[in-house]
Design an enzyme around this catalytic site. Structure first.
Site, PDB file in Angstrom:
ATOM      1  N   ARG A 153       0.831  -1.217   0.000  1.00 26.49           N
ATOM      2  CA  ARG A 153       0.000   0.000   0.000  1.00 26.49           C
ATOM      3  C   ARG A 153       0.866   1.269   0.000  1.00 26.49           C
ATOM      4  NH1 ARG A 153      -3.242  -3.495   0.070  1.00 26.49           N
ATOM      5  NH2 ARG A 153      -2.021  -3.710  -1.778  1.00 26.49           N
ATOM      6  N   SER A 231     -10.500   0.904   3.207  1.00 30.03           N
ATOM      7  CA  SER A 231      -9.897   0.603   4.515  1.00 30.03           C
ATOM      8  C   SER A 231      -9.250   1.867   5.061  1.00 30.03           C
ATOM      9  CB  SER A 231      -8.818  -0.475   4.370  1.00 30.03           C
ATOM     10  OG  SER A 231      -9.404  -1.644   3.872  1.00 30.03           O
ATOM     11  N   GLU A 330      -4.534   4.645   5.871  1.00 33.68           N
ATOM     12  CA  GLU A 330      -4.222   4.305   4.479  1.00 33.68           C
ATOM     13  C   GLU A 330      -4.482   5.473   3.515  1.00 33.68           C
ATOM     14  OE1 GLU A 330      -5.544   0.394   2.713  1.00 33.68           O
ATOM     15  OE2 GLU A 330      -6.330   1.756   1.216  1.00 33.68           O
TER      16      GLU A 330
HETATM   17  C1  LIG Z   1     -15.291   1.545  -1.144  1.00 35.15           C
HETATM   18  C2  LIG Z   1     -13.804   1.626  -1.366  1.00 35.15           C
HETATM   19  C3  LIG Z   1     -13.054   0.457  -1.496  1.00 35.15           C
HETATM   20  C4  LIG Z   1     -11.667   0.518  -1.713  1.00 35.15           C
HETATM   21  N1  LIG Z   1     -10.952  -0.638  -1.833  1.00 35.15           N
HETATM   22  C5  LIG Z   1      -9.612  -0.601  -2.039  1.00 35.15           C
HETATM   23  C6  LIG Z   1      -8.856  -1.810  -2.153  1.00 35.15           C
HETATM   24  O1  LIG Z   1      -9.401  -2.909  -2.117  1.00 35.15           O
HETATM   25  N2  LIG Z   1      -7.521  -1.715  -2.336  1.00 35.15           N
HETATM   26  C7  LIG Z   1      -6.887  -0.503  -2.428  1.00 35.15           C
HETATM   27  O2  LIG Z   1      -5.661  -0.496  -2.605  1.00 35.15           O
HETATM   28  N3  LIG Z   1      -7.573   0.660  -2.322  1.00 35.15           N
HETATM   29  C8  LIG Z   1      -8.915   0.646  -2.131  1.00 35.15           C
HETATM   30  N4  LIG Z   1      -9.622   1.818  -1.997  1.00 35.15           N
HETATM   31  C9  LIG Z   1      -8.903   3.106  -2.043  1.00 35.15           C
HETATM   32  C10 LIG Z   1      -8.951   3.788  -3.430  1.00 35.15           C
HETATM   33  O3  LIG Z   1     -10.024   3.334  -4.193  1.00 35.15           O
HETATM   34  C11 LIG Z   1      -7.686   3.577  -4.232  1.00 35.15           C
HETATM   35  O4  LIG Z   1      -6.566   4.014  -3.501  1.00 35.15           O
HETATM   36  C12 LIG Z   1      -7.723   4.341  -5.572  1.00 35.15           C
HETATM   37  O5  LIG Z   1      -6.611   3.982  -6.350  1.00 35.15           O
HETATM   38  C13 LIG Z   1      -7.738   5.851  -5.405  1.00 35.15           C
HETATM   39  O6  LIG Z   1      -7.977   6.403  -6.683  1.00 35.15           O
HETATM   40  P1  LIG Z   1      -8.618   7.842  -6.844  1.00 35.15           P
HETATM   41  O7  LIG Z   1      -8.591   8.160  -8.284  1.00 35.15           O
HETATM   42  O8  LIG Z   1      -9.947   7.880  -6.192  1.00 35.15           O
HETATM   43  O9  LIG Z   1      -7.575   8.741  -6.050  1.00 35.15           O
HETATM   44  P2  LIG Z   1      -7.887  10.127  -5.290  1.00 35.15           P
HETATM   45  O10 LIG Z   1      -8.593   9.807  -4.009  1.00 35.15           O
HETATM   46  O11 LIG Z   1      -8.503  11.111  -6.184  1.00 35.15           O
HETATM   47  O12 LIG Z   1      -6.386  10.555  -4.930  1.00 35.15           O
HETATM   48  C14 LIG Z   1      -5.611   9.799  -4.024  1.00 35.15           C
HETATM   49  C15 LIG Z   1      -4.217  10.438  -3.911  1.00 35.15           C
HETATM   50  O13 LIG Z   1      -3.525  10.329  -5.140  1.00 35.15           O
HETATM   51  C16 LIG Z   1      -3.240  11.610  -5.678  1.00 35.15           C
HETATM   52  N5  LIG Z   1      -3.428  11.507  -7.126  1.00 35.15           N
HETATM   53  C17 LIG Z   1      -4.575  11.213  -7.802  1.00 35.15           C
HETATM   54  N6  LIG Z   1      -4.332  11.149  -9.126  1.00 35.15           N
HETATM   55  C18 LIG Z   1      -3.007  11.396  -9.276  1.00 35.15           C
HETATM   56  C19 LIG Z   1      -2.141  11.472 -10.421  1.00 35.15           C
HETATM   57  N7  LIG Z   1      -2.584  11.283 -11.672  1.00 35.15           N
HETATM   58  N8  LIG Z   1      -0.836  11.743 -10.208  1.00 35.15           N
HETATM   59  C20 LIG Z   1      -0.354  11.949  -8.963  1.00 35.15           C
HETATM   60  N9  LIG Z   1      -1.121  11.892  -7.856  1.00 35.15           N
HETATM   61  C21 LIG Z   1      -2.434  11.618  -8.014  1.00 35.15           C
HETATM   62  C22 LIG Z   1      -4.185  12.561  -4.994  1.00 35.15           C
HETATM   63  O14 LIG Z   1      -3.662  13.890  -4.945  1.00 35.15           O
HETATM   64  C23 LIG Z   1      -4.276  11.937  -3.617  1.00 35.15           C
HETATM   65  O15 LIG Z   1      -3.153  12.273  -2.859  1.00 35.15           O
HETATM   66  C24 LIG Z   1     -11.011   1.777  -1.784  1.00 35.15           C
HETATM   67  C25 LIG Z   1     -11.779   2.956  -1.641  1.00 35.15           C
HETATM   68  C26 LIG Z   1     -13.161   2.872  -1.432  1.00 35.15           C
HETATM   69  C27 LIG Z   1     -13.957   4.137  -1.298  1.00 35.15           C
END
Ligand SMILES: Cc1cc2nc3c(=O)[nH]c(=O)nc-3n(C[C@H](O)[C@H](O)[C@H](O)COP(=O)(O)OP(=O)(O)OC[C@H]3O[C@@H](n4cnc5c(N)ncnc54)[C@H](O)[C@@H]3O)c2cc1C
Length: 339
Positions: A153, A231, A330
């Site tokens: 992670r 999580s 996380e």
């Molecule tokens: C219901 C639920 C279930 C989930 N299950 C999992 C799981 O099973 N496993 C897991 O690993 N995660 C899980 N997650 C967490 C999340 O979905 C992942 O971490 C996902 O990859 C985040 O993507 P996002 O586009 O929403 O990122 P955002 O929330 O928009 O951004 C997250 C971070 O990344 C940065 N960021 C975003 N895009 C970029 C880019 N292009 N370049 C540089 N930085 C960037 C943002 O500034 C921020 O710091 C879950 C979340 C939810 C709500």
């Protein structure tokens, strides 16, 4: 616009300004501004009630390219592509390597940031390159997996926020009927295969989606248990000595998963439950632990980020007091301190 409109937790105060980056040139320009917060799916973000005074740049770039390379299929996608439809496409095309990551919300470009993983698979296993912008110089670079510093992670991107902006990610997948060996016991059981055996890709995907829905881990507008950032805590990784100390204080043997470096990963959910925090603990009309999954903190409607952090600190404090183990959040925390 308020950040609560852009985050799956539906929390976060106003943004100073919002810009939408719909192609790479717009993303490159937006990312080089002052005080920029990148927001893609908003599914791994906890933003302060005070909001973000600078500019929020929404990552909305699109496009997937596919080519055969050395017997595998290489897919390169823009950062703003959504992850879940990408997984669905790979499974439908018979491409193995991401099927256990079905149902995870958010963008494809954010997957390398915390080395997204679930059910025994993580993106570090299939990523071959990350094309990224260095916002300080305006130069782009193609980072090989070894440059990404992938860990559980985590990655170089997560450890050094702001250092890189992910523009596109390449994955190499194998054309195969069966998944790789399934190491995650709950998933293997659900599929009725022995741990270490594979199963048809579409069946793995359906099984993962079913397990995730049961835990409120697939976004569903009608299910308050999914109003979370997934999580909230990572599973602690302990030295052998730390694990022995934990075991001496625990009512039963804590879950123990060996790590390649000799350390031991244990289960945050197990520790939280045994420290006395159960599903649905909290405010049923505000911030509470999910009623389906101990690791997810949810906003049932009227919550604030301050209340979310207060519950997170209560849980982490309880686990530390009971077991001497430190839990780490996380999601990315913006404008709020930890602990
Ligand atoms: C219901 C639920 C279930 C989930 N299950 C999992 C799981 O099973 N496993 C897991 O690993 N995660 C899980 N997650 C967490 C999340 O979905 C992942 O971490 C996902 O990859 C985040 O993507 P996002 O586009 O929403 O990122 P955002 O929330 O928009 O951004 C997250 C971070 O990344 C940065 N960021 C975003 N895009 C970029 C880019 N292009 N370049 C540089 N930085 C960037 C943002 O500034 C921020 O710091 C879950 C979340 C939810 C709500």
């Amino acid at each position: 616009m308020r950040l609560s409109e852009l985050t799956t937790l539906r929390l976060g105060g106003p943004a100073g300004a919002v810009t939408e980056a719909r192609d790479e040139a717009e993303l490159v320009e937006a990312a080089q501004g002052d005080d920029v917060l990148l927001v893609a799916g908003g599914s791994n973000l906890v933003v302060a009630d005070a909001g973000w005074p600078g500019t929020v740049a929404r990552v909305l770039t699109r496009g997937v390219e596919e080519r055969e390379a050395d017997g595998r299929v290489e897919l390169t996608a823009a950062a703003g592509e959504e992850w879940e439809p990408f997984v669905a496409r790979c499974v439908a095309e018979g491409l193995a390597g991401v099927e256990s990551l079905s149902g995870i919300p958010g963008s494809l470009g954010a997957t390398p940031i915390q080395n997204v993983g679930a059910y025994g698979q993580e993106v570090a296993e299939t990523i071959t390159a990350v094309r990224a912008l260095d916002p300080a110089t305006g130069e782009t670079a193609v980072l090989a997996p070894e440059d990404c510093g992938f860990a559980y992670r985590s990655s170089a991107f997560k450890r050094h926020p702001g250092r890189w902006v992910v523009l596109a990610v390449s994955f190499a997948l194998e054309r195969r009927e069966l998944s790789g060996p399934l190491g995650y016991a709950e998933l293997a059981r659900t599929l009725d295969v022995k741990p270490g055996e594979g199963a048809p890709l579409a069946e793995v995907r359906e099984a993962v989606l079913g397990l995730r829905r049961g835990k409120g881990m697939v976004l569903d507008p009608d299910d308050l248990d999914t109003v979370s950032a997934g999580s909230f805590f990572t599973n602690p990784i302990l030295s052998e000595a730390e694990f022995d100390a934990l075991e001496a204080r625990a009512p039963a043997r804590p879950p123990r998963f060996p790590e390649p470096d000799g350390r031991v990963k244990t289960s945050a959910a197990w520790l939280i439950e045994r420290a006395g925090f159960h599903k649905a603990h909290g405010n049923p009309a505000g911030i509470a632990i999910s009623s389906k999954h101990t690791l997810a903190l949810t906003n049932r409607g009227g919550g604030t980020t301050a209340e979310l952090l207060a519950l997170a600190r209560e849980i982490a404090g309880g686990v530390r007091e009971r077991f001497g183990v430190t839990l780490e959040p996380e999601p990315t925390l913006v404008g709020v301190g930890w602990p």
